[in-house]
Design a protein around this motif. Structure first.
Motif, PDB file in Angstrom:
ATOM      1  N   LEU A 124       7.545  -0.237 -13.768  1.00  0.00           N
ATOM      2  CA  LEU A 124       6.467   0.166 -13.151  1.00  0.00           C
ATOM      3  C   LEU A 124       5.651   1.301 -13.509  1.00  0.00           C
ATOM      4  N   LEU A 125       6.668   2.385 -13.622  1.00  0.00           N
ATOM      5  CA  LEU A 125       5.960   3.699 -13.691  1.00  0.00           C
ATOM      6  C   LEU A 125       5.286   3.771 -15.150  1.00  0.00           C
ATOM      7  N   PHE A 167       4.023   1.417  -0.939  1.00  0.00           N
ATOM      8  CA  PHE A 167       4.865   1.329  -1.971  1.00  0.00           C
ATOM      9  C   PHE A 167       4.028   2.032  -3.304  1.00  0.00           C
ATOM     10  N   GLY A 168       2.625   1.466  -3.368  1.00  0.00           N
ATOM     11  CA  GLY A 168       1.655   1.822  -4.540  1.00  0.00           C
ATOM     12  C   GLY A 168       1.312   3.245  -4.278  1.00  0.00           C
ATOM     13  N   ILE A 169       1.268   3.865  -3.322  1.00  0.00           N
ATOM     14  CA  ILE A 169       0.917   5.445  -3.157  1.00  0.00           C
ATOM     15  C   ILE A 169       2.211   6.068  -3.736  1.00  0.00           C
ATOM     16  N   ILE A 179       2.046   2.054 -14.535  1.00  0.00           N
ATOM     17  CA  ILE A 179       0.998   2.833 -14.028  1.00  0.00           C
ATOM     18  C   ILE A 179       0.456   3.970 -15.015  1.00  0.00           C
ATOM     19  N   LEU A 202       0.783  -0.997  -0.076  1.00  0.00           N
ATOM     20  CA  LEU A 202       0.011   0.089  -0.039  1.00  0.00           C
ATOM     21  C   LEU A 202       0.809   1.248   0.075  1.00  0.00           C
ATOM     22  N   ALA A 242       4.493   4.949  -5.697  1.00  0.00           N
ATOM     23  CA  ALA A 242       4.759   4.785  -6.958  1.00  0.00           C
ATOM     24  C   ALA A 242       3.822   5.701  -7.764  1.00  0.00           C
ATOM     25  N   TYR A 243       2.749   5.792  -7.633  1.00  0.00           N
ATOM     26  CA  TYR A 243       1.573   6.803  -8.235  1.00  0.00           C
ATOM     27  C   TYR A 243       2.340   8.202  -8.026  1.00  0.00           C
ATOM     28  N   PHE A 244       2.490   8.672  -7.121  1.00  0.00           N
ATOM     29  CA  PHE A 244       3.263  10.162  -7.067  1.00  0.00           C
ATOM     30  C   PHE A 244       4.463  10.157  -7.603  1.00  0.00           C
ATOM     31  N   LEU A 296      -4.645   0.732  -6.695  1.00  0.00           N
ATOM     32  CA  LEU A 296      -4.228   2.237  -6.031  1.00  0.00           C
ATOM     33  C   LEU A 296      -3.998   3.213  -7.275  1.00  0.00           C
ATOM     34  N   PHE A 347      -6.891   6.356  -7.946  1.00  0.00           N
ATOM     35  CA  PHE A 347      -6.266   7.899  -8.102  1.00  0.00           C
ATOM     36  C   PHE A 347      -6.623   8.540  -9.619  1.00  0.00           C
ATOM     37  N   ILE A 369      -1.002  -2.561  -6.178  1.00  0.00           N
ATOM     38  CA  ILE A 369      -0.418  -1.291  -6.747  1.00  0.00           C
ATOM     39  C   ILE A 369      -1.344  -0.809  -8.054  1.00  0.00           C
TER      40      ILE A 369
END
Lengths: 70, 431
Positions: free
Chosen positions: B288-289, A21-23, B292, A19, A25-27, B405, B409, B402
Motif C-alpha cells: 500500500l505505501l 486508515f487512508g489518512i 501511495i 478514511l 497510511a499517507y502519514f 486521500l 494530500f 485511500i
C-alpha cells in the motif's frame, strides 16, 4: 433491522475506517520517505571514510523488509 | 454478458432516481445553507461522473466497433519506417534482461534498441551490456532523471519513429508492428499502448489490474475515438520523431514527463491515438505505501503538466480540443478526488445526524454498479480474468477512498510547493 439499514450501517463503519486508515497510511508513507532520506544522507561512502579516517569500509549483507538481500 | 451490462445500467438508472429523491428530501428537511450547497454540489458531481462513464463507454464501444476485420488485416509490416526503442533504466538490474529479451522478440524487423543507463548504482549497465549486438546499443550517462535519459537516447537514435519503453516492462511480440501502422496518417504524433499488471498476487495488485483495464479499455479507447489520448504511458508509447523534435523533446520540469510530452504534442496540433492490442506487462506496487508513493508522484506530475499548459484552460488559442483535454484532466485529478471525499464525509454526517439514513447505501451502490458495469465491459473486450469484476466492489468499498486521500494530500502539497523527489519503486523482478 432490515437489510438496507444493516448495509448502510456496515458501509458507515467501513467508510469511517477507510478514511482514518487512508489518512494514517499517507502519514506513514511520509514518515517512511523522510526516514529513507536520512538513511541515504548517512550512506555517503567518501564521507564515512573521511569521518572514520580509514582506507576501506567492510560491508555486511543484511535483509530489509521483504527479505531481499541488499 | 451484454445482458448483464444492460441490467447493471438499468439498476444504475433506478439508483440514480432513488439518490435524487433522497437528496431532495434532505434538501427540504435540513434548513441549512451549507447542506443545500452540499446537496447541489453532490448532484452536479454525481451527474458528471455518470455522464463521463457513459460517454467514455459509448465512445469505446464505437471505437472497438471501428476496429473491423479490414483494419486488423492492415497489420502489415511497414519496414520503410525504422523504429528506435529507447529504454531508460535506473537501478533496474532485476528486470533489465527480460525487458531487452522481449524487445528482441519483436516481429517488426526494422528496429534498433537503445538502452540508456541513467547512472545506475547497481549492475544495470553491466547486465544490459551482455545483450549488446547489432540491434542493441547500451549507453550510459551520469544520473539526470528519466526525461534526460530519454532525450539522450533519442539524440543517439536513427529511427523515423521513437518508441519509449520502461525498463520494468515486457512487450508482446507484435506490439511494435501494431503501433507502426498508425503512422501512415501524417496527423498522428504519437500512439499509446495497453498496460497490464503482471504481478496479480494480492488484492492490491488485482485492484490495480482492474483499474488499469478500465483506464485503458474504457478511458483510453474512448479518448482515442476523438484521437485525444492525454497520457502516453511510460511502459509503452511510440512517437513520430519530427513531432518530438517540433515540441522540443521531453522537458525536465515535471514528474510526469509522459503526460507533459503528450500535452505538448496535442498543443502542437498532433493527434494521439491508442492501440489496445499492443501490450506492455508491468509490475504494479505490491504494498500500500508503495502504491501511495506512486500515486503521489503521478498526481503531482500531472498537476505540474497541467500548470505548464494552463493558458489553454481559459483561452483555446486555436486548439479547443486542448482546452477540453485540460479541463477533463483537471476534473479527473483534482475535482473528482476532492468531491468524492467531500461527498463521503457529507453523507456520513447526514447519516449520523438523521439516524441511519439509507442514502449512504444507495450512493455507494450507485457508484459500485457504475464500476461493475465498467469492469464487466472491460473484461469482456480483454482477455483478463472474470474474477476481476468482483474486485469492483472492494474498489469502491475502500481502495478508491485511500487513493483519493493520497491524491488530495498530493494536490495540497503541490499547491503549497512542498519539495519532492522522483520516488523510485523497488522492483521485484516479476515481469
Amino acid at each position: 433491522m432490515n437489510l438496507i439499514t444493516f448495509m448502510t450501517f456496515a458501509i458507515l463503519v467501513i467508510t469511517i475506517l477507510t478514511l482514518v486508515f487512508g489518512i494514517l497510511a499517507y502519514f506513514l508513507y511520509k514518515v517512511r520517505e523522510s526516514k529513507k532520506k536520512v538513511h541515504v544522507a548517512e550512506e555517503g561512502y567518501e564521507e564515512i571514510l573521511e569521518k572514520k579516517g580509514v582506507p576501506y569500509l567492510f560491508l555486511k549483507q543484511v535483509r530489509i523488509d521483504d527479505g531481499t538481500p541488499r | 454478458m451484454p445482458f448483464a451490462i444492460i441490467l447493471l445500467l438499468l439498476s444504475l438508472t433506478y439508483l440514480a432516481f432513488i439518490n435524487l429523491t433522497e437528496l431532495y428530501t434532505i434538501f427540504q428537511l435540513i434548513d441549512n445553507v451549507f447542506v443545500s450547497i452540499a446537496v447541489i454540489l453532490i448532484v452536479i458531481f454525481t451527474s458528471l461522473v455518470i455522464l463521463r462513464y457513459l460517454i467514455l463507454m459509448f465512445f469505446s464501444i464505437f471505437r472497438v466497433g471501428l476496429k473491423t476485420e479490414a483494419e486488423s488485416r492492415k497489420k502489415a509490416f511497414h519496414s520503410h519506417l525504422k523504429v528506435s526503442i529507447i529504454v531508460p533504466a535506473y537501478n533496474e538490474e532485476v528486470v533489465i534482461g527480460r525487458s531487452i529479451v522481449s524487445l528482441l522478440h519483436q516481429t517488426y524487423p526494422n528496429l534498433e534498441v537503445i538502452v540508456v543507463d541513467d547512472g545506475s548504482k547497481d549492475h544495470t549497465y553491466r547486465l544490459a551490456k551482455r545483450y549488446e549486438s547489432q540491434r542493441v546499443r547500451v549507453l550510459t550517462k551520469p544520473n539526470g532523471g528519466k526525461s534526460r535519459a530519454i532525450n539522450f537516447g533519442i539524440e543517439h537514435s536513427s529511427g523515423d519513429l521513437i518508441m519509449v519503453v520502461d525498463a520494468d516492462s515486457r512487450l508482446n511480440d507484435d506490439a511494435v508492428a501494431l503501433m507502426v501502422q498508425y503512422f501512415d496518417d501524417p496527423g498522428i504524433g504519437a500512439v499509446a499502448g495497453s498496460v497490464y499488471v503482471v504481478n496479480q498476487h494480492n488484492s492490491i495488485t488485482r485492484l490495480q489490474a482492474l483499474e488499469y483495464i478500465e483506464g485503458l479499455n474504457m478511458v483510453r479507447n474512448g479518448q482515442s475515438f476523438l484521437k485525444l489520448v492525454n497520457i502516453i504511458p511510460g511502459p509503452i508509447g511510440m512517437f513520430r520523431i519530427e513531432a518530438l523534435r517540433k515540441v522540443g523533446l521531453y522537458d525536465h520540469d515535471t514528474f510526469a514527463e509522459d503526460c507533459d510530452v503528450t500535452l505538448k504534442l496535442l498543443a502542437a496540433g498532433y493527434a494521439v491515438d491508442f492501440e489496445s492490442d499492443a501490450v506492455a506487462y508491468t509490475e504494479a506496487p505490491e504494498h500500500l505505501l508503495d502504491l501511495i508513493k506512486q500515486r503521489y508522484r503521478w498526481t503531482r506530475g500531472i498537476l505540474q503538466a497541467i500548470r505548464k499548459h494552463r493558458g489553454y484552460l481559459v483561452r483555446t488559442q486555436g486548439r479547443p480540443s486542448m482546452t477540453f483535454v485540460l479541463w477533463y484532466m483537471l476534473f479527473e485529478s483534482v475535482f473528482w478526488p476532492f468531491m468524492d471525499i467531500f461527498a463521503t464525509v457529507f453523507l456520513l454526517y447526514i447519516t449520523l445526524v438523521t439516524g441511519v439514513n439509507s442514502l449512504l447505501f444507495f450512493w455507494w451502490s450507485l457508484f459500485t454498479i457504475l464500476d461493475l458495469a465498467g469492469a464487466l465491459y472491460c473484461v469482456l473486450i480483454t482477455k483478463e480474468k472474470l474474477s476481476l469484476v468482483f474486485y469492483a466492489i472492494l474498489y469502491r468499498l475502500y481502495f478508491i477512498g485511500i487513493i483519493n486521500l493520497a491524491k488530495i494530500f498530493a494536490t495540497i502539497e503541490e499547491w503549497m510547493g512542498v519539495g519532492m523527489t522522483w520516488g523510485k519503486l523497488d522492483r521485484k523482478g516479476r515481469i
